[in-house]
Design a protein around this motif. Structure first.
Motif, short mmCIF file in Angstrom:
data_model
loop_
_atom_site.label_atom_id
_atom_site.label_comp_id
_atom_site.label_asym_id
_atom_site.label_seq_id
_atom_site.Cartn_x
_atom_site.Cartn_y
_atom_site.Cartn_z
N ALA A 125 0.84 -1.20 0.00
CA ALA A 125 0.00 0.00 0.00
C ALA A 125 0.87 1.25 0.00
O ALA A 125 1.91 1.30 0.65
CB ALA A 125 -0.92 0.00 1.22
N ASP A 126 0.41 2.27 -0.72
CA ASP A 126 1.14 3.54 -0.78
C ASP A 126 0.76 4.47 0.37
O ASP A 126 1.55 5.32 0.78
CB ASP A 126 0.83 4.26 -2.09
CG ASP A 126 1.25 3.44 -3.29
OD1 ASP A 126 2.46 3.20 -3.44
OD2 ASP A 126 0.37 3.04 -4.08
N ARG A 127 -0.45 4.31 0.86
CA ARG A 127 -0.93 5.14 1.98
C ARG A 127 -1.99 4.32 2.71
O ARG A 127 -2.63 3.44 2.13
CB ARG A 127 -1.54 6.45 1.45
CG ARG A 127 -1.92 7.44 2.56
CD ARG A 127 -2.37 8.79 1.98
NE ARG A 127 -3.56 8.67 1.17
CZ ARG A 127 -3.67 9.13 -0.09
NH1 ARG A 127 -2.66 9.73 -0.68
NH2 ARG A 127 -4.79 8.97 -0.75
N ILE A 128 -2.15 4.62 4.00
CA ILE A 128 -3.12 3.90 4.82
C ILE A 128 -4.11 4.87 5.43
O ILE A 128 -3.73 5.95 5.88
CB ILE A 128 -2.40 3.12 5.95
CG1 ILE A 128 -1.60 1.96 5.34
CG2 ILE A 128 -3.38 2.60 6.99
CD1 ILE A 128 -0.67 1.27 6.33
N GLU A 129 -5.39 4.49 5.40
CA GLU A 129 -6.41 5.18 6.19
C GLU A 129 -6.64 4.34 7.44
O GLU A 129 -7.01 3.17 7.35
CB GLU A 129 -7.72 5.34 5.43
CG GLU A 129 -8.77 6.08 6.24
CD GLU A 129 -10.16 5.99 5.65
OE1 GLU A 129 -10.96 5.15 6.15
OE2 GLU A 129 -10.46 6.73 4.71
N LEU A 130 -6.42 4.94 8.59
CA LEU A 130 -6.48 4.21 9.86
C LEU A 130 -7.79 4.52 10.57
O LEU A 130 -8.14 5.69 10.78
CB LEU A 130 -5.31 4.63 10.74
CG LEU A 130 -5.14 3.87 12.05
CD1 LEU A 130 -4.66 2.45 11.78
CD2 LEU A 130 -4.14 4.59 12.96
N CYS A 131 -8.51 3.47 10.96
CA CYS A 131 -9.81 3.62 11.63
C CYS A 131 -9.90 2.61 12.77
O CYS A 131 -9.04 1.75 12.95
CB CYS A 131 -10.95 3.30 10.66
SG CYS A 131 -10.91 4.12 9.08
N SER A 132 -10.97 2.72 13.50
CA SER A 132 -11.48 1.59 14.27
C SER A 132 -12.84 1.27 13.67
O SER A 132 -13.40 2.08 12.94
CB SER A 132 -11.60 1.93 15.75
OG SER A 132 -12.55 2.97 15.95
N ALA A 133 -13.35 0.09 13.93
CA ALA A 133 -14.73 -0.27 13.57
C ALA A 133 -15.06 -0.02 12.11
O ALA A 133 -16.02 0.67 11.78
CB ALA A 133 -15.71 0.48 14.47
N LEU A 134 -14.30 -0.63 11.21
CA LEU A 134 -14.59 -0.47 9.78
C LEU A 134 -15.97 -1.00 9.41
O LEU A 134 -16.56 -0.55 8.43
CB LEU A 134 -13.52 -1.16 8.94
CG LEU A 134 -12.30 -0.33 8.59
CD1 LEU A 134 -11.28 -1.17 7.82
CD2 LEU A 134 -12.69 0.90 7.78
N ALA A 135 -16.48 -1.96 10.18
CA ALA A 135 -17.82 -2.48 9.90
C ALA A 135 -18.89 -1.40 10.03
O ALA A 135 -19.99 -1.54 9.50
CB ALA A 135 -18.14 -3.65 10.83
N LEU A 136 -18.57 -0.32 10.74
CA LEU A 136 -19.49 0.81 10.90
C LEU A 136 -19.12 1.98 9.98
O LEU A 136 -19.61 3.09 10.15
CB LEU A 136 -19.49 1.28 12.35
CG LEU A 136 -19.95 0.27 13.39
CD1 LEU A 136 -19.78 0.83 14.80
CD2 LEU A 136 -21.41 -0.12 13.15
N GLY A 137 -18.23 1.72 9.02
CA GLY A 137 -17.78 2.79 8.15
C GLY A 137 -16.54 3.50 8.65
O GLY A 137 -16.04 4.42 7.99
N GLY A 138 -16.03 3.08 9.81
CA GLY A 138 -14.82 3.65 10.36
C GLY A 138 -15.08 4.70 11.41
O GLY A 138 -15.85 5.63 11.21
N LEU A 139 -14.43 4.55 12.58
CA LEU A 139 -14.47 5.52 13.66
C LEU A 139 -13.03 5.92 13.99
O LEU A 139 -12.08 5.32 13.50
CB LEU A 139 -15.17 4.94 14.89
CG LEU A 139 -16.61 4.46 14.71
CD1 LEU A 139 -17.12 3.83 16.00
CD2 LEU A 139 -17.51 5.61 14.28
N THR A 140 -12.88 6.92 14.86
CA THR A 140 -11.55 7.37 15.26
C THR A 140 -10.76 6.22 15.88
O THR A 140 -11.26 5.53 16.77
CB THR A 140 -11.66 8.52 16.27
OG1 THR A 140 -12.45 9.57 15.70
CG2 THR A 140 -10.29 9.06 16.62
N PRO A 141 -9.53 5.97 15.42
CA PRO A 141 -8.73 4.89 16.01
C PRO A 141 -8.25 5.24 17.41
O PRO A 141 -8.20 6.42 17.80
CB PRO A 141 -7.55 4.77 15.04
CG PRO A 141 -7.44 6.13 14.41
CD PRO A 141 -8.84 6.66 14.32
N THR A 142 -7.88 4.24 18.15
CA THR A 142 -7.39 4.44 19.52
C THR A 142 -5.99 5.07 19.49
O THR A 142 -5.24 4.93 18.51
CB THR A 142 -7.31 3.11 20.27
OG1 THR A 142 -6.31 2.29 19.64
CG2 THR A 142 -8.65 2.39 20.27
#
Length: 241
Positions: A24-41
């Motif tokens: 990957a060239d860049r990463i989008e970091l989330c929590s809870a991708l099943a919900l469309g993504g929330l702020t990661p810890t």
């Protein structure tokens, strides 16, 4: 033409490793991708800061809509500060008004808090009733790029809307197709010079969790995991040799 950049969205330490391993060239970091993504810890942000590619963190304090109260906007600014402190490259943000239009004032306030960080407008864009107007707002407040499926559930259904976004952008802001980007759906974008980056989860359904975890609601039967081989295959297809 240059190769198309591949951004992969992940929500775990294992996902980070798989995305990097696959190229990957860049990463989008989330929590809870099943919900469309929330702020990661904070812990996941700290781990992501060690990766050899740029990482943008989702700023979304809760699931549901993107109509935020003043209290929620203040919370999001605290989360932006955490991204900066962790040493990540950027943030992924969105905010809408009750009528679905982008919330210019909220977005401007959030981007002001994110000064010095890269910025992506997430798929709250796809809820806007007027694509051209939404592109204008994104460009005016200063986003680097817009992640969009063309106002549809996936890019396969939203190609007309993606085309409208390219036309409206006029080079002022990058349009990054995402949602359902796979080897099977990418072909229609490969020949387009306007396409410089795409977004994909490159994921598969995770192994079924322990039945007791599912019964207690501690795990989801729809959970997915990033697949390094899928990342590598998509990255290879995005080359414009």
């Amino acid at each position: 033409m240059p190769d198309i950049l591949l951004e992969v969205c992940v929500d775990s330490a294992a996902g980070l490793e798989a995305a990097v391993t696959g190229g990957a060239d860049r990463i989008e970091l989330c929590s809870a991708l099943a919900l469309g993504g929330l702020t990661p810890t904070p812990g996941l942000m700290q781990r992501a800061a060690r990766m050899p590619v740029p990482v943008y963190a989702m700023i979304r304090p809760r699931a549901g809509d993107f109509i935020y109260s003043p209290v929620e906007l203040e919370m999001m600014k605290v989360e932006i500060d955490a991204v900066r402190s962790a040493g990540l490259a950027g943030v992924v943000i969105g905010a809408n008004r009750p009528d679905g239009r982008l919330d210019h004032a909220a977005l401007k306030s959030l981007l002001t808090a994110a000064v010095g960080l890269g910025s992506t407008l997430h798929r709250s864009f796809d809820l806007a009733p007027d694509i051209a107007e939404a592109v204008d707002v994104a460009a005016d407040v200063g986003f680097e790029r817009i992640l969009t499926s063309g106002g549809a559930r996936t890019i396969a259904e939203g190609m007309a809307g993606i085309e409208d976004a390219f036309v409206a952008a006029r080079g002022r802001v990058s349009i990054m197709p995402g949602a359902g980007v796979t080897l099977a759906t990418i072909e229609g974008l490969l020949s387009r010079p306007e396409v410089t980056e795409v977004h994909s989860s490159c994921s598969r359904l995770a192994d079924m969790a322990d039945e007791k975890l599912l019964a207690f609601g501690f795990a989801s039967p729809q959970a997915r995991s990033t697949d390094a081989a899928m990342v590598a295959a998509l990255k290879q297809r995005l080359r414009r040799d």
